[in-house]
Design a protein around this motif. Structure first.
Motif, PDB file in Angstrom:
ATOM      1  N   ARG A   1       0.837  -1.206   0.000  1.00 30.20           N
ATOM      2  CA  ARG A   1       0.000   0.000   0.000  1.00 30.20           C
ATOM      3  C   ARG A   1       0.872   1.257   0.000  1.00 30.20           C
ATOM      4  NH1 ARG A   1      -2.479  -1.270   4.162  1.00 30.20           N
ATOM      5  NH2 ARG A   1      -4.240  -2.383   3.277  1.00 30.20           N
ATOM      6  N   GLU A   2       1.956   1.211   0.754  1.00 27.40           N
ATOM      7  CA  GLU A   2       2.858   2.361   0.826  1.00 27.40           C
ATOM      8  C   GLU A   2       3.545   2.603  -0.519  1.00 27.40           C
ATOM      9  OE1 GLU A   2       4.611   5.621   2.441  1.00 27.40           O
ATOM     10  OE2 GLU A   2       3.132   4.338   3.431  1.00 27.40           O
ATOM     11  N   LEU A   3       3.880   1.525  -1.210  1.00 22.22           N
ATOM     12  CA  LEU A   3       4.611   1.654  -2.468  1.00 22.22           C
ATOM     13  C   LEU A   3       3.737   2.135  -3.625  1.00 22.22           C
ATOM     14  CD1 LEU A   3       6.837  -1.530  -2.207  1.00 22.22           C
ATOM     15  CD2 LEU A   3       7.662   0.812  -2.321  1.00 22.22           C
ATOM     16  N   VAL A   4       2.419   1.934  -3.534  1.00 22.66           N
ATOM     17  CA  VAL A   4       1.561   2.331  -4.657  1.00 22.66           C
ATOM     18  C   VAL A   4       0.860   3.660  -4.424  1.00 22.66           C
ATOM     19  CG1 VAL A   4       1.126  -0.047  -5.347  1.00 22.66           C
ATOM     20  CG2 VAL A   4      -0.441   1.066  -3.759  1.00 22.66           C
ATOM     21  N   ARG A   5       1.283   4.414  -3.411  1.00 24.12           N
ATOM     22  CA  ARG A   5       0.618   5.682  -3.120  1.00 24.12           C
ATOM     23  C   ARG A   5       0.653   6.643  -4.302  1.00 24.12           C
ATOM     24  NH1 ARG A   5      -1.024   6.832   2.011  1.00 24.12           N
ATOM     25  NH2 ARG A   5      -0.314   5.460   3.670  1.00 24.12           N
ATOM     26  N   LYS A   6       1.651   6.572  -5.131  1.00 21.39           N
ATOM     27  CA  LYS A   6       1.814   7.542  -6.213  1.00 21.39           C
ATOM     28  C   LYS A   6       1.098   7.079  -7.483  1.00 21.39           C
ATOM     29  CE  LYS A   6       6.266   9.197  -4.480  1.00 21.39           C
ATOM     30  NZ  LYS A   6       7.703   9.365  -4.775  1.00 21.39           N
ATOM     31  N   GLY A   7      -0.199   6.862  -7.392  1.00 16.03           N
ATOM     32  CA  GLY A   7      -0.986   6.612  -8.599  1.00 16.03           C
ATOM     33  C   GLY A   7      -1.200   5.174  -8.968  1.00 16.03           C
ATOM     34  N   GLY A   8      -0.567   4.226  -8.304  1.00  8.17           N
ATOM     35  CA  GLY A   8      -0.749   2.824  -8.643  1.00  8.17           C
ATOM     36  C   GLY A   8      -1.911   2.213  -7.892  1.00  8.17           C
ATOM     37  N   VAL A   9      -2.210   0.968  -8.193  1.00 11.46           N
ATOM     38  CA  VAL A   9      -3.254   0.226  -7.484  1.00 11.46           C
ATOM     39  C   VAL A   9      -2.687  -1.129  -7.093  1.00 11.46           C
ATOM     40  CG1 VAL A   9      -5.150   1.382  -8.666  1.00 11.46           C
ATOM     41  CG2 VAL A   9      -4.228  -0.729  -9.612  1.00 11.46           C
TER      42      VAL A   9
ATOM     43  N   GLY B   1      -3.871  -5.044  -4.969  1.00 12.37           N
ATOM     44  CA  GLY B   1      -4.905  -5.872  -4.359  1.00 12.37           C
ATOM     45  C   GLY B   1      -4.355  -7.233  -4.014  1.00 12.37           C
ATOM     46  N   ARG B   2      -5.140  -7.948  -3.219  1.00 12.31           N
ATOM     47  CA  ARG B   2      -4.721  -9.291  -2.809  1.00 12.31           C
ATOM     48  C   ARG B   2      -5.641 -10.327  -3.426  1.00 12.31           C
ATOM     49  NH1 ARG B   2      -5.824 -12.462   2.767  1.00 12.31           N
ATOM     50  NH2 ARG B   2      -4.666 -14.345   2.252  1.00 12.31           N
ATOM     51  N   LEU B   3      -5.036 -11.402  -3.916  1.00  9.46           N
ATOM     52  CA  LEU B   3      -5.783 -12.557  -4.373  1.00  9.46           C
ATOM     53  C   LEU B   3      -5.837 -13.572  -3.237  1.00  9.46           C
ATOM     54  CD1 LEU B   3      -4.303 -13.005  -7.966  1.00  9.46           C
ATOM     55  CD2 LEU B   3      -6.205 -11.586  -7.218  1.00  9.46           C
ATOM     56  N   PRO B   4      -6.701 -14.563  -3.318  1.00  4.19           N
ATOM     57  CA  PRO B   4      -6.723 -15.583  -2.258  1.00  4.19           C
ATOM     58  C   PRO B   4      -5.351 -16.233  -2.094  1.00  4.19           C
ATOM     59  CG  PRO B   4      -8.652 -15.795  -3.663  1.00  4.19           C
ATOM     60  CD  PRO B   4      -7.770 -14.773  -4.314  1.00  4.19           C
ATOM     61  N   GLY B   5      -4.987 -16.500  -0.845  1.00  2.00           N
ATOM     62  CA  GLY B   5      -3.686 -17.113  -0.591  1.00  2.00           C
ATOM     63  C   GLY B   5      -2.617 -16.075  -0.349  1.00  2.00           C
ATOM     64  N   ASP B   6      -1.447 -16.289  -0.958  1.00  2.00           N
ATOM     65  CA  ASP B   6      -0.295 -15.428  -0.701  1.00  2.00           C
ATOM     66  C   ASP B   6       0.118 -14.651  -1.949  1.00  2.00           C
ATOM     67  OD1 ASP B   6       0.503 -17.670  -2.100  1.00  2.00           O
ATOM     68  OD2 ASP B   6       2.449 -17.813  -1.127  1.00  2.00           O
ATOM     69  N   GLU B   7      -0.844 -14.298  -2.790  1.00  4.47           N
ATOM     70  CA  GLU B   7      -0.546 -13.612  -4.041  1.00  4.47           C
ATOM     71  C   GLU B   7      -1.147 -12.199  -4.040  1.00  4.47           C
ATOM     72  OE1 GLU B   7      -0.421 -17.523  -6.946  1.00  4.47           O
ATOM     73  OE2 GLU B   7      -2.334 -16.518  -6.590  1.00  4.47           O
ATOM     74  N   PHE B   8      -0.385 -11.279  -4.604  1.00  3.36           N
ATOM     75  CA  PHE B   8      -0.794  -9.875  -4.693  1.00  3.36           C
ATOM     76  C   PHE B   8      -0.653  -9.407  -6.142  1.00  3.36           C
ATOM     77  CE2 PHE B   8       0.543 -10.661  -0.405  1.00  3.36           C
ATOM     78  CZ  PHE B   8      -0.295  -9.897   0.395  1.00  3.36           C
ATOM     79  N   ILE B   9      -1.509  -8.459  -6.522  1.00  2.00           N
ATOM     80  CA  ILE B   9      -1.429  -7.847  -7.855  1.00  2.00           C
ATOM     81  C   ILE B   9      -1.149  -6.357  -7.674  1.00  2.00           C
ATOM     82  CG2 ILE B   9      -2.713  -7.241  -9.934  1.00  2.00           C
ATOM     83  CD1 ILE B   9      -2.053 -10.127  -9.891  1.00  2.00           C
ATOM     84  N   VAL B  10      -0.228  -5.854  -8.478  1.00  5.29           N
ATOM     85  CA  VAL B  10       0.131  -4.443  -8.433  1.00  5.29           C
ATOM     86  C   VAL B  10       0.166  -3.911  -9.862  1.00  5.29           C
ATOM     87  CG1 VAL B  10       1.868  -2.746  -7.777  1.00  5.29           C
ATOM     88  CG2 VAL B  10       1.519  -4.776  -6.352  1.00  5.29           C
ATOM     89  N   ALA B  11      -0.399  -2.724 -10.076  1.00  8.84           N
ATOM     90  CA  ALA B  11      -0.305  -2.062 -11.377  1.00  8.84           C
ATOM     91  C   ALA B  11       0.297  -0.679 -11.151  1.00  8.84           C
ATOM     92  CB  ALA B  11      -1.673  -1.959 -12.038  1.00  8.84           C
TER      93      ALA B  11
END
Length: 808
Positions: free
Chosen positions: A443-451, A453-463
């Motif tokens: 969350r801290e790393l995407v403050r500058k305009g990115g998004v 989210g978390r998928l089930p389990g231990d996976e995250f998506i970042v754009a």
């Protein structure tokens, strides 16, 4: 005068007062006189007499006698007294009731008002006599309504209405007015008896609640509902301006509704911290109790804020906190007045505030509940990050913005390495804590305009949108460096490792679904190379994924349509040359793709969940073929079938095996099930339970590829296996590696000491056979003796080896 004197003497004892003397003098002067007096009768009872005194004159007109006649009026007097007592009691009731009672004549002028009217509205009878009461009280009501009411009264019909009534000094009440006509003997309207009841509290709740609840049931936005409340209040009390502020979790004020105040005023209150000197509203929220400021210009609570409201002409503020049932402050409800006076915090206004704060609390709690429901629907409960549904929407919006701005976007698929191991070793609480910490870093790393989210389990998506000239590699390296910093959990320090898959917009795709899928392909490629790696999507990767999908579809079709076959490789006893048994090996010959090796389709079956079906198929086909050979007279001691660890997780496997053997007329000893060393590391208790039940049925169990995994001798001792198979990697090095020869001899020793049959597989040369024979291996299999063959070829091979049939 003697008679007159005698009369005076007779009456002298009746009364000695000056008034009586005056009455006697009047009689002497020739005037008659009458009175009703109470007397005591001879029997001691009391009675009322109407006495008439009349002077008697002589011929000269001189009063010579007084004649007195008395009539008994006891009954009529008692009736009169009873009526007067009744009227007194009625007057007492009228004056002590809370209802206001007014009597008006046929011209609607006041002729009577009770004490209740004075208490409610402040006016005495003298102040309102001869006034029209409806026009006096209901000042905001159209005159046409009064005329309709009087028209009903003239016809002898009662009338009712509910109106806001204004009393002396401007006091307001919501009143129910009941008018009853009184007709004279000729049937004409003579008087009206009006009863006025204070229904302020009930009516305020009725009107406000009806409108507010209707707005809420129509799912109108919170601000619109609260603005409607303010507008309704100002309609009922035109002397106020209403304002509603919200208090957030951090104790900051935010404007919600103030339709009659300038937007600029509300906007300047946005973000003000509640406290003991933060205006009436901020202080009321801080104290959790109402605050009345009667002089904003001088009150210290308004230091720093008074210049916001004074130019608008308001100098009085009465603010009340809006509270939840648990006492938490949701916001404030305020009345602004131009000057201090009888309206300020009056009973009418207090009832308005009570009703409004209840409604505001209901509307705000409902909005919080709606937000919680929406958050549960679109956010991950553990980390608070958007879930896949919301994330896809946000990524799509980000791509639309990037398309307009000509930006590139990096879509990252982040997977935590060894998370299952951390979760199992430190516990689920530590695993949850780790996920929350990773989410916080993300969350801290995407403050500058990115998004993100978390998928089930231990996976995250970042754009992440990339700036002009910004390289994806640099961004990803920075991300990895920050995400992989050690985590200090409450129970331990964890060295975090993450694998990433990367897809780039627009190079690798322009839709959200395509980019997420290709980033996922990238992370699978990264994890195949080891932990902490980054995999970029490529055309080759896409081609490989498409080929894999095509192969999976083909494998499913082959399993359903009989496109797979079993080949059988003999196992030979070195000492006697007899057939020890055969191992069933799956083969796939695709009509278009050609021969597909087991090393390719067996792992694919594991990945796509086909091993259960594949194992059942192999078991049935092998038992069917063994029964057929025996019917043909071929002596085949047993058949071995390879099963995966996932097959042993099925607690129904022993039942399936028993039913299969029975259906083909075989015994449990005719079947050998091969399992791999991965079973020893399997955390599923069901696998070991299944093995025990198979052993109890008499089914043989063989440990395949022994020596290449992580075998524990203590596990090996406890497992009910009957056979060990030396892995072909040891056999391949027997001729050149002394270590291989030493290990093969050691494994033979372990198996023999445990009473197990040891089989060496992968024998391809005579030298290998001789070494194994010299070491004492009892059973071997491999190309030196025979390749895996179709079932119809086995009889010919056995005949060539001199192995007879049951009839030979």
């Amino acid at each position: 005068m003697g008679t007159l004197q005698h009369a005076q003497l007779c009456t002298a004892g009746l009364a000695q007062s000056p008034a009586y003397g005056a009455m006697w003098q009047s009689l002497c002067d020739g005037h008659e006189f009458s009175e009703v007096v109470e007397r005591v009768c001879c029997d001691g009872s009391r009675c009322w007499l109407e006495a008439l005194y009349a002077p008697v004159r002589d011929r000269q007109g001189v009063v010579t006698h007084i004649m007195m006649a008395a009539t008994d009026v006891t009954q009529s007097k008692r009736t009169e007294l009873a009526r007067q007592d009744h009227l007194w009691r009625l007057s007492l009731v009228a004056d002590t009731t809370d209802a206001a009672i007014v009597i008006t004549d046929s011209n609607s002028r006041v002729v009577y008002s009770n004490d209740g009217f004075h208490r409610m509205f402040g006016w005495t009878l003298q102040e309102i006599q001869e006034q029209k009461v409806l026009e006096l009280l209901a000042q905001q009501t159209p005159v046409e309504l009064f005329e309709r009411v009087r028209g009903d009264l003239r016809q002898g019909r009662p009338a009712e209405m509910e109106e806001v009534a204004t009393g002396k000094g401007g006091r307001r009440y919501w009143s129910k007015i009941i008018c009853n006509p009184v007709m004279d003997a000729q049937g004409q309207w003579a008087y009206t008896v009006s009863v006025l009841l204070d229904i302020t509290k009930t009516k305020i709740h009725e009107v406000l609640h009806q409108r507010a609840l209707q707005a809420m049931s129509s799912d109108l936005p919170l601000m619109q509902v609260l603005e409607m409340v303010c507008e309704e209040v100002e309609r009922l009390a035109p002397e106020v301006r209403a304002s509603i502020l919200q208090v957030d979790e951090e104790g900051l004020l935010h404007p919600l509704a103030s339709p009659s105040l300038p937007f600029s005023y509300s906007a300047q209150l946005d973000g003000v911290q509640i406290g003991p000197r933060a205006g009436s509203c901020g202080t009321a929220a801080w104290r959790k109790s109402p605050v009345l400021t009667t002089d904003i210009a001088t009150d210290p609570l308004w230091d720093g804020f008074s210049q916001l409201i004074l130019p608008l002409g308001f100098n009085v503020c009465w603010s009340t906190p809006i509270l939840q049932k648990d006492g938490k402050v949701l916001g404030t409800f305020a009345f602004y007045y131009r000057e201090n006076g009888p309206f300020v915090a009056s009973s009418f206004h207090q009832q308005l505030v009570e009703a409004c704060t209840d409604l505001c609390a209901l509307a705000m709690e409902r909005e919080l509940a709606r937000q919680r429901i929406q958050r549960l629907a679109f956010h991950d409960a553990l980390t608070g990050l958007p879930n896949r549904s919301l994330l896809e929407t946000q990524v799509a919006q980000l791509l639309d913005a990037a398309r307009e701005n000509g930006q590139r976007v990096a879509v990252l698929y982040v997977d935590l390495d060894r998370f299952k191991h951390i979760n199992d070793s430190l516990g689920h609480a530590a695993g949850d804590e780790l996920l929350r910490e990773v989410a916080a870093r993300t969350r801290e790393l995407v403050r500058k305009g990115g998004v993100a989210g978390r998928l089930p389990g231990d996976e995250f998506i970042v754009a992440l949108p990339l700036g002009a000239g910004e390289e994806a590699n640099a961004v990803i390296e920075r991300w990895q460096a920050r995400l992989m910093r050690p985590l200090h959990l409450s129970s331990a320090r964890v060295d975090l490792s993450v694998s990433m898959g990367v897809a780039m917009y627009p190079e690798d795709g322009t839709s959200t679904a395509t980019l997420l899928h290709r980033a996922e392909m990238g992370v699978h490629q990264a994890k195949a190379g080891g932990p902490g790696r980054v995999g970029f999507f490529s055309v080759e990767l896409s081609r490989a994924a498409e080929e894999r999908m095509a192969l999976e579809r083909a494998l499913r079709a082959a399993l359903q349509a009989g496109g797979l076959r079993l080949h059988y490789q003999p196992q030979v006893e070195l000492g006697t040359g007899r057939l020890h048994g055969v191992e069933a090996l799956a083969r796939w010959e695709h009509p278009e793709l050609g021969s597909i090796p087991p090393s390719r389709f067996i792992p694919l079956a594991e990945e796509c969940g086909l091993m259960g079906g594949l194992g059942r198929w192999a078991l049935d086909q092998a038992c069917r073929q063994l029964a057929q050979w025996r019917r043909d007279g071929l002596v085949v001691p047993n058949v071995a079938v390879n099963l995966s660890a996932s097959n042993f997780h099925n607690l129904e496997l022993p039942t399936i095996v028993a039913q299969t053997l029975e259906s083909h007329g075989l015994q449990a000893s005719d079947l050998l099930l091969e399992l791999t060393e991965s079973i020893l590391l399997d955390s599923h208790g069901s696998a070991l339970q299944t093995i025990e039940r198979l052993h109890a049925q008499g089914v043989g169990l063989s440990m395949d590829d022994f020596g290449t995994g992580y075998s524990s001798l203590s596990y090996l001792r406890r497992l009910p296996i009957t056979e060990l198979k030396l892995d072909r990697s040891f056999v391949a090095d027997l001729e050149t590696e002394p270590t291989a020869r030493a290990l093969s001899a050691a494994i033979l020793g372990i198996g023999t000491s445990l009473g197990l049959t040891v089989v060496a597989e992968g024998v391809e040369t005579e030298a290998q056979k001789e070494i194994l024979q010299a070491q004492g291996y009892p059973v071997v299999q491999g190309y030196w003796f025979a390749r895996p063959m179709p079932p119809e070829d086995l009889p010919g091979w056995m005949a060539g080896q001199g192995m007879g049939t049951s009839g030979s």
